[in-house]
Design a protein around this motif. Structure first.
Motif, PDB file in Angstrom:
ATOM      1  N   PHE A  79      -9.182   2.519  -2.495  1.00  0.00           N
ATOM      2  CA  PHE A  79      -8.488   2.444  -1.210  1.00  0.00           C
ATOM      3  C   PHE A  79      -8.772   1.120  -0.509  1.00  0.00           C
ATOM      4  CE2 PHE A  79      -8.797   6.905  -2.142  1.00  0.00           C
ATOM      5  CZ  PHE A  79      -7.568   7.394  -1.763  1.00  0.00           C
TER       6      PHE A  79
ATOM      7  N   ARG B 200     -15.164   4.693  10.130  1.00  0.00           N
ATOM      8  CA  ARG B 200     -14.299   5.498   9.266  1.00  0.00           C
ATOM      9  C   ARG B 200     -13.068   6.014   9.984  1.00  0.00           C
ATOM     10  NH1 ARG B 200     -15.540   8.799   5.083  1.00  0.00           N
ATOM     11  NH2 ARG B 200     -15.752  10.551   6.484  1.00  0.00           N
TER      12      ARG B 200
ATOM     13  N   ARG C 239     -13.011   4.543   0.969  1.00  0.00           N
ATOM     14  CA  ARG C 239     -13.092   5.977   1.265  1.00  0.00           C
ATOM     15  C   ARG C 239     -14.027   6.632   0.273  1.00  0.00           C
ATOM     16  NH1 ARG C 239      -7.556   7.954   3.839  1.00  0.00           N
ATOM     17  NH2 ARG C 239      -9.005   9.527   4.521  1.00  0.00           N
TER      18      ARG C 239
ATOM     19  N   ARG D 188     -16.168   5.261  -9.302  1.00  0.00           N
ATOM     20  CA  ARG D 188     -15.663   6.621  -9.120  1.00  0.00           C
ATOM     21  C   ARG D 188     -14.273   6.758  -9.735  1.00  0.00           C
ATOM     22  NH1 ARG D 188     -14.693   8.495  -3.113  1.00  0.00           N
ATOM     23  NH2 ARG D 188     -12.867   7.190  -3.370  1.00  0.00           N
TER      24      ARG D 188
ATOM     25  N   VAL E 125     -21.610   2.629   6.623  1.00  0.00           N
ATOM     26  CA  VAL E 125     -20.204   2.534   6.240  1.00  0.00           C
ATOM     27  C   VAL E 125     -19.451   1.920   7.413  1.00  0.00           C
ATOM     28  CG1 VAL E 125     -18.165   3.849   5.598  1.00  0.00           C
ATOM     29  CG2 VAL E 125     -20.399   4.586   4.870  1.00  0.00           C
ATOM     30  N   PRO E 126     -18.506   1.047   7.150  1.00  0.00           N
ATOM     31  CA  PRO E 126     -17.699   0.564   8.270  1.00  0.00           C
ATOM     32  C   PRO E 126     -17.001   1.737   8.947  1.00  0.00           C
ATOM     33  CG  PRO E 126     -16.850  -0.223   6.154  1.00  0.00           C
ATOM     34  CD  PRO E 126     -18.146   0.443   5.889  1.00  0.00           C
TER      35      PRO E 126
ATOM     36  N   LEU F  93       0.277  10.360  -2.929  1.00  0.00           N
ATOM     37  CA  LEU F  93      -0.126  10.611  -1.551  1.00  0.00           C
ATOM     38  C   LEU F  93       1.108  10.669  -0.658  1.00  0.00           C
ATOM     39  CD1 LEU F  93      -3.310   8.414  -1.225  1.00  0.00           C
ATOM     40  CD2 LEU F  93      -3.185  10.892  -1.136  1.00  0.00           C
TER      41      LEU F  93
ATOM     42  N   PHE G 267     -17.391   9.262  -0.472  1.00  0.00           N
ATOM     43  CA  PHE G 267     -17.959  10.484   0.088  1.00  0.00           C
ATOM     44  C   PHE G 267     -19.303  10.081   0.673  1.00  0.00           C
ATOM     45  CE2 PHE G 267     -15.488  11.811  -3.721  1.00  0.00           C
ATOM     46  CZ  PHE G 267     -14.365  12.154  -2.999  1.00  0.00           C
TER      47      PHE G 267
ATOM     48  N   THR H 244      -1.865  10.105   5.889  1.00  0.00           N
ATOM     49  CA  THR H 244      -0.970  11.251   5.967  1.00  0.00           C
ATOM     50  C   THR H 244      -0.239  11.396   4.648  1.00  0.00           C
ATOM     51  OG1 THR H 244       0.677   9.767   6.845  1.00  0.00           O
ATOM     52  CG2 THR H 244      -0.527  11.103   8.432  1.00  0.00           C
TER      53      THR H 244
ATOM     54  N   GLY I 280      -1.585   5.337   9.701  1.00  0.00           N
ATOM     55  CA  GLY I 280      -0.654   4.600   8.853  1.00  0.00           C
ATOM     56  C   GLY I 280      -1.333   3.809   7.781  1.00  0.00           C
ATOM     57  N   THR I 281      -2.673   3.729   7.805  1.00  0.00           N
ATOM     58  CA  THR I 281      -3.333   3.052   6.702  1.00  0.00           C
ATOM     59  C   THR I 281      -3.338   3.986   5.515  1.00  0.00           C
ATOM     60  OG1 THR I 281      -5.361   3.779   7.724  1.00  0.00           O
ATOM     61  CG2 THR I 281      -4.805   1.458   7.937  1.00  0.00           C
ATOM     62  N   VAL I 282      -3.901   3.468   4.447  1.00  0.00           N
ATOM     63  CA  VAL I 282      -3.787   4.138   3.157  1.00  0.00           C
ATOM     64  C   VAL I 282      -3.949   5.651   3.214  1.00  0.00           C
ATOM     65  CG1 VAL I 282      -4.561   4.018   0.804  1.00  0.00           C
ATOM     66  CG2 VAL I 282      -5.054   2.154   2.380  1.00  0.00           C
ATOM     67  N   GLY I 283      -2.895   6.302   2.848  1.00  0.00           N
ATOM     68  CA  GLY I 283      -3.006   7.717   2.555  1.00  0.00           C
ATOM     69  C   GLY I 283      -3.591   8.574   3.653  1.00  0.00           C
TER      70      GLY I 283
ATOM     71  N   GLU J  17     -16.168  15.779   2.847  1.00  0.00           N
ATOM     72  CA  GLU J  17     -16.409  14.400   3.243  1.00  0.00           C
ATOM     73  C   GLU J  17     -15.111  13.645   3.482  1.00  0.00           C
ATOM     74  OE1 GLU J  17     -19.400  12.645   3.657  1.00  0.00           O
ATOM     75  OE2 GLU J  17     -20.225  14.658   3.733  1.00  0.00           O
ATOM     76  N   ASP J  18     -14.153  13.775   2.569  1.00  0.00           N
ATOM     77  CA  ASP J  18     -12.901  13.030   2.687  1.00  0.00           C
ATOM     78  C   ASP J  18     -11.870  13.693   1.771  1.00  0.00           C
ATOM     79  OD1 ASP J  18     -10.777  11.260   2.564  1.00  0.00           O
ATOM     80  OD2 ASP J  18     -12.055   9.502   2.785  1.00  0.00           O
TER      81      ASP J  18
ATOM     82  N   GLN K 113     -20.323  -0.794  -2.064  1.00  0.00           N
ATOM     83  CA  GLN K 113     -19.426   0.333  -1.794  1.00  0.00           C
ATOM     84  C   GLN K 113     -18.103   0.133  -2.533  1.00  0.00           C
ATOM     85  OE1 GLN K 113     -18.953   1.390   2.295  1.00  0.00           O
ATOM     86  NE2 GLN K 113     -21.117   1.795   2.568  1.00  0.00           N
TER      87      GLN K 113
ATOM     88  N   ARG L 241     -23.205   6.018   1.964  1.00  0.00           N
ATOM     89  CA  ARG L 241     -23.038   5.350   3.247  1.00  0.00           C
ATOM     90  C   ARG L 241     -24.055   4.253   3.466  1.00  0.00           C
ATOM     91  NH1 ARG L 241     -23.528   9.469   7.649  1.00  0.00           N
ATOM     92  NH2 ARG L 241     -23.625   7.646   8.939  1.00  0.00           N
TER      93      ARG L 241
ATOM     94  N   THR M  27      -8.637  13.350   1.424  1.00  0.00           N
ATOM     95  CA  THR M  27      -7.668  12.482   0.747  1.00  0.00           C
ATOM     96  C   THR M  27      -8.284  11.828  -0.478  1.00  0.00           C
ATOM     97  OG1 THR M  27      -6.691  12.065   2.885  1.00  0.00           O
ATOM     98  CG2 THR M  27      -6.079  10.584   1.105  1.00  0.00           C
ATOM     99  N   ALA M  28      -9.493  11.272  -0.295  1.00  0.00           N
ATOM    100  CA  ALA M  28     -10.158  10.637  -1.432  1.00  0.00           C
ATOM    101  C   ALA M  28     -10.459  11.673  -2.514  1.00  0.00           C
ATOM    102  CB  ALA M  28     -11.447   9.966  -0.973  1.00  0.00           C
TER     103      ALA M  28
ATOM    104  N   ASN N 298       0.742   4.332  -2.542  1.00  0.00           N
ATOM    105  CA  ASN N 298       0.678   5.743  -2.154  1.00  0.00           C
ATOM    106  C   ASN N 298       1.790   6.545  -2.820  1.00  0.00           C
ATOM    107  OD1 ASN N 298      -1.540   5.282  -0.625  1.00  0.00           O
ATOM    108  ND2 ASN N 298      -0.479   5.272   1.340  1.00  0.00           N
TER     109      ASN N 298
ATOM    110  N   THR O 249       0.830  -1.205   0.000  1.00  0.00           N
ATOM    111  CA  THR O 249       0.000   0.000   0.000  1.00  0.00           C
ATOM    112  C   THR O 249       0.863   1.254   0.000  1.00  0.00           C
ATOM    113  OG1 THR O 249      -1.840  -1.142   1.031  1.00  0.00           O
ATOM    114  CG2 THR O 249      -1.756   1.235   1.299  1.00  0.00           C
TER     115      THR O 249
ATOM    116  N   LEU P  63      -9.823   5.351  10.806  1.00  0.00           N
ATOM    117  CA  LEU P  63      -8.839   4.354  10.434  1.00  0.00           C
ATOM    118  C   LEU P  63      -7.660   4.416  11.380  1.00  0.00           C
ATOM    119  CD1 LEU P  63      -8.896   5.281   6.694  1.00  0.00           C
ATOM    120  CD2 LEU P  63     -10.221   3.533   7.825  1.00  0.00           C
TER     121      LEU P  63
END
Lengths: 303, 609
Positions: free
Chosen positions: A91, B595, A95, A171, B592-593, A60, A97, B605, B600-603, B460-461, A164, A157, B463-464, A55, A51, B597
């Motif tokens: 992801f 959120r 992730r 997307r 949604v599971p 990222l 919206f 930071t 250190g998970t995807v993106g 909303e997000d 999802q 959601r 990073t995404a 990134n 991962t 996280l």
């Protein structure tokens, strides 16, 4: 080791990508290329840096060294420029919206392929309406493609987990990418959903988008991929066809470990098993007469 | 919080349905009659409640409450000609109206007893009103009303101490008001002209209600008004009339918008003095700035705690170029040029402040904007010629800002239009209304476009959003600059309305709205990301302190309490936006599971950022 004999320019060329977090080198000098119409798998044990590598590819993370090129154009480490160039991603932890509708999520994915700015939005000229209509049409096509059309007006959601994942792919495709990066697209899916995802990835490839996929489900990977790269402790161990990788002892070792020097041979294992069987039989005979052993400490006695 | 709770349809008080309906109807009818009796013996209590045969003051509110309760009871009883009142067919509207009538009436009686010193000051008519409203409420509670099942109530533990707390909690546990909306009965098709007439009538009623609220002459009347309107609004919502009206306004969108602004523009024509028009123009300024802030907070999700500074930049710019004798600049721009200059100055400040701060996220951004808001005020105080260059006259501000003259139309003098006199503030009200319309237009068009979607995606997000190709820094700066420009535009009018620009107007939290805290509160109270939400929130937050003088000392305390209660009971604001409403439609689906996280998970930071 590349088995594809294509003369087309690769959609992705990563050369010497290294990512260091302080003293930890998460990714060390990884080279990877992906050609058009190709599905490439990226596997490795947990913590191998897959991962992190993704990134680095998508901007990222800014790689410590190395460079990433899309169709021979070096990419700046900015996520929106990478997306604009033509690399889209999903992801590992979904992730979306969450409070936008399914259709709006896909429309956001199309953002980079449209130009209408604030003034166009305020003045609402005919060009604006045309562009909005075209975007919506493209988004609806993608929903049709991923089978989400009936859910277009639902909030992201409120979709079930599998949908999802599909929406994330829709997307990503809305940016008309030349390369799609999928980070564990079937994590948490049942076998039916996994098969459906496999069909979806094939369909994406057939539409002309190359795919680079991280996955732990080996059956999925080996059914799907033309080529597989193995990442172990941040370094690329090997790369090749699915058969070659499956047969590679180093790969098996990376996942399962190697037998240690003094490992027991077959005779010794048989001997131990026989002894254990005899003991169990003896214990069963004594069970009726023998009282429970007093020496066994009950948990409260330990206090 | 937003998941539908299991509901049952049982009466709180077990009685046969017909008996319940008769009791409610009789209670409501007698309530109506009781308002024609004298409730007290002296005119010392405002509103003259002493005349038999002629309801006055707060009695009128009880009268209206009684009429509405009777009408909705009969409607739920399927009385021919009245069934259209309750498209959902439920009885909750009756219960809400009966409760509202009871609350208004009992509030009136308690206020009389409190002000005049004892229950002895009540005439028999007052006791009759108390008894009849109670009868109507008990009857309404014997109707089968939608409420939560006992099992679905949250277990609160032993937090409810004190007699009042226990009593309130007991009432809540007994009544268990439900939240799941009922489906509407299909509407009878109407010709288009009838639908448009209904829309016009609805906006007419709304204008009348708002005008009545603004025109209330004493605090008790305003409190009674607020109680009745809150319960009546809840009742209309439960009855399904609001939903039905929303279908109509969506169908005739342009006509509805025109009707809304026609109703708003009609307000000054209902006024003969400047007293309440001044309140109205201040509400409009407050609401317009709140709507501008809603671009930043509601759409792009940037928590800006120093937003009032941009209003100040606009106001000071307009004051400097207004030709005021106190202005250090010896220029006199026409209004259109002053407005453009003010908006442009705000835009520049927005970009200057936004460019370095928008690299921060969340709480850090809030703190930095809070700082910049205060820096603006302190800078203005220091640009007085002693501590710094002479620009703003320091704490004295810029007084004597002349009245506007647009196309030969002087805003400072009364004008006779269509038989009524437009006072100076009425002129400003109409000008401000134009700016409000402009801001509403900007908000709705920008929000419903590629740019608006990108803002919401960033909220909303982030990073995404960047991974989807959105240049988040640029778009955040755009939202910040647009919000600043709109506030600056409103500021140019504000400078002329108040005819002075002083630094004390532009603080983080102060006694008079608009200030940054109240602006944010108006957005959150009304509903983030909506147009009507901040307008309603601003109206409430301006009117309540203006009308209830006794609150002045406790204003910030009451305000804090109100926000805490709101966050506990209705976190989406009074008017939830479309997205949050959508959550009610899809039931029984997965969320949604989680959120949050692990780091250190995807993106999560971005290295080097």
């Amino acid at each position: 080791m590349t088995t594809t004999t294509t003369t087309e320019t690769p959609v992705l060329t990563a050369t010497g990508v290294t990512m260091r977090f302080g003293g930890l080198t998460a990714v060390r000098a990884v080279d990877l290329s992906v050609h058009p119409h190709e599905i490439v798998g990226l596997i490795g044990p947990n913590g191998a840096g897959k991962t992190t590598f993704f990134n680095c590819l998508t901007g990222l993370y800014v790689p410590t060294s190395g460079k990433v090129a899309y169709k021979n154009t070096t990419l700046p480490p900015k996520p929106h420029l990478v997306a604009k160039a033509g690399i889209a991603r999903t992801f590992q932890n979904i992730r979306l919206f969450a409070n936008m509708t399914v259709l709006e999520n896909v429309l956001v994915g199309h953002h980079t392929r449209t130009k209408e700015g604030l003034f166009a939005a305020l003045l609402r000229g005919p060009a604006f309406h045309r562009a909005e209509k075209a975007s919506t049409q493209r988004a609806q096509e993608l929903l049709e493609f991923t089978g989400l059309t009936p859910k277009a007006d639902h909030l992201a959601r409120n979709l079930p987990y599998g949908e999802q994942r599909k929406l994330e792919i829709a997307r990503a495709l809305a940016g008309d990418p030349g390369l799609l990066l999928l980070d564990e697209p079937t994590a948490g899916m049942n076998p039916q959903e996994t098969r459906a995802t496999q069909q979806l990835v094939f369909a994406i490839r057939d539409q002309g988008t190359a795919v680079l996929v991280i996955e732990h489900d080996m059956r999925f990977i080996f059914n799907l991929c033309d080529r597989v790269a193995v990442l172990v402790q941040g370094e690329k161990l090997t790369e090749g066809t699915t058969d070659a990788v499956q047969a590679d002892e180093r790969v098996i070792a990376a996942y399962l470990g190697t037998p240690f020097e003094g490992a027991p041979g077959a005779d010794e294992i048989a001997e131990v098993e026989a002894a254990e069987a005899a003991e169990t039989a003896g214990a069963a005979e004594n069970a009726e007469t023998a009282t429970p052993p007093d020496t066994v400490a009950r948990p409260e006695d330990n206090q | 919080m937003t998941t539908p709770t299991p509901t049952e349809t049982t009466p709180v008080i077990p009685l046969p349905l017909t008996t319940a309906r008769i009791i409610t109807a009789a209670g409501a009818a007698l309530t109506i009659l009781s308002t024609f009796l004298a409730w007290t013996w002296t005119t010392a209590f405002p509103g003259n409640l002493t005349v038999t045969g002629y309801p006055g003051g707060l009695q009128i509110l009880t009268l209206i409450g009684g009429i509405l309760t009777l009408a909705f009871t009969l409607s739920a009883w399927r009385t021919p000609g009245l069934t259209w009142l309750t498209p959902t067919g439920g009885n909750n509207a009756t219960a809400y109206l009966a409760a509202g009538t009871l609350a208004t009436t009992w509030y009136t009686l308690i206020a009389i007893a409190d002000q005049l010193g004892g229950l002895a000051n009540l005439e028999p008519g007052g006791y009759i009103a108390a008894a009849t409203t109670l009868t109507a409420l008990l009857g309404a509670l014997a109707h089968p009303i939608d409420r939560r099942t006992a099992a679905s109530l949250p277990q609160h533990g032993r937090l409810h101490t004190g007699a009042l707390g226990k009593a309130l909690h007991g009432i809540y546990r007994t009544v268990r008001p439900g939240r799941t909306p009922r489906p509407l009965r299909p509407a009878r098709p109407l010709p288009a002209w009838a639908e448009i007439l209904i829309i016009a009538a609805a906006f007419g009623i709304a204008l009348y209600t708002v005008t009545y609220g603004i025109d209330t002459e004493y605090g008790e009347l305003f409190t009674g008004f607020l109680i009745l309107v809150s319960f009546a609004a809840a009742a209309l919502f439960k009855a399904g009339l609001i939903a039905r009206l929303a279908t109509l306004t969506n169908k005739h969108r342009n006509i509805s918008i025109a009707a809304a602004f026609a109703a708003a523009a009609a307000f000054p024509f209902t006024q003969s003095t400047d007293q309440y028009t001044l309140i109205a123009v201040n509400i409009l300024i407050f609401a317009t700035v709140a709507l501008g802030l809603n671009v930043v907070v509601g759409l792009a999700g940037l928590l800006d705690l120093g937003y009032v500074a941009f209003l100040g930049v606009g106001a000071y710019t307009a004051a400097l170029v207004s030709g005021s004798t106190a202005s250090t600049l010896d220029v006199h721009f026409p209004f259109w040029a002053a407005a453009l200059t003010g908006a442009a100055a705000s835009l520049v400040f927005g970009v200057i402040i936004g460019a370095p701060t928008l690299r921060l996220r969340g709480d850090y951004l809030a703190i930095v904007t809070l700082g910049f808001g205060e820096i603006f005020r302190i800078t203005v105080e220091n640009l007085d010629g002693n501590s710094g260059p002479s620009v703003t006259n320091g704490p004295n501000g810029i007084p004597n800002i002349p009245d506007l003259v647009l196309f030969g139309y002087s805003f400072g003098t009364p004008h006779d239009v269509a038989g009524t006199t437009l006072t100076p503030f009425a002129n400003y009200y109409l000008l401000m209304l134009l700016i409000t319309i402009l801001v509403v237009l900007v908000f709705s068009r920008a929000g419903n476009s590629r740019i608006g979607r990108a803002w919401i995606a960033i909220r909303e997000d982030e990073t995404a959003a960047t991974a989807s190709g959105i240049n988040s820094f640029r778009l955040k700066l755009l939202a910040f600059a647009l919000g600043a420009t709109l506030a600056g535009l409103a500021g140019t009018v504000q400078a002329h309305v108040t005819s002075t620009a002083v630094p004390e107007q532009y603080v983080f939290a102060g006694p008079v709205p608009p200030n940054s805290a109240f602006l944010l509160a108006a957005v959150i109270l009304g509903g983030m990301g909506t147009i009507s939400g901040p307008l309603l929130g601003a109206a409430l937050l301006y009117l309540i302190p203006a009308k209830l003088q006794f609150l002045q000392d406790y204003q910030l305390l009451a305000f804090g309490l109100a926000l805490i209660l709101l966050m506990r009971l209705r976190p989406e604001g009074i008017i939830p936006n479309r997205r949050q409403q959508l959550e009610y439609h899809d039931t029984g689906q997965l969320d949604v599971p989680d959120r949050d996280l692990p780091p250190g998970t995807v993106g999560v930071t971005k290295a080097g950022a």
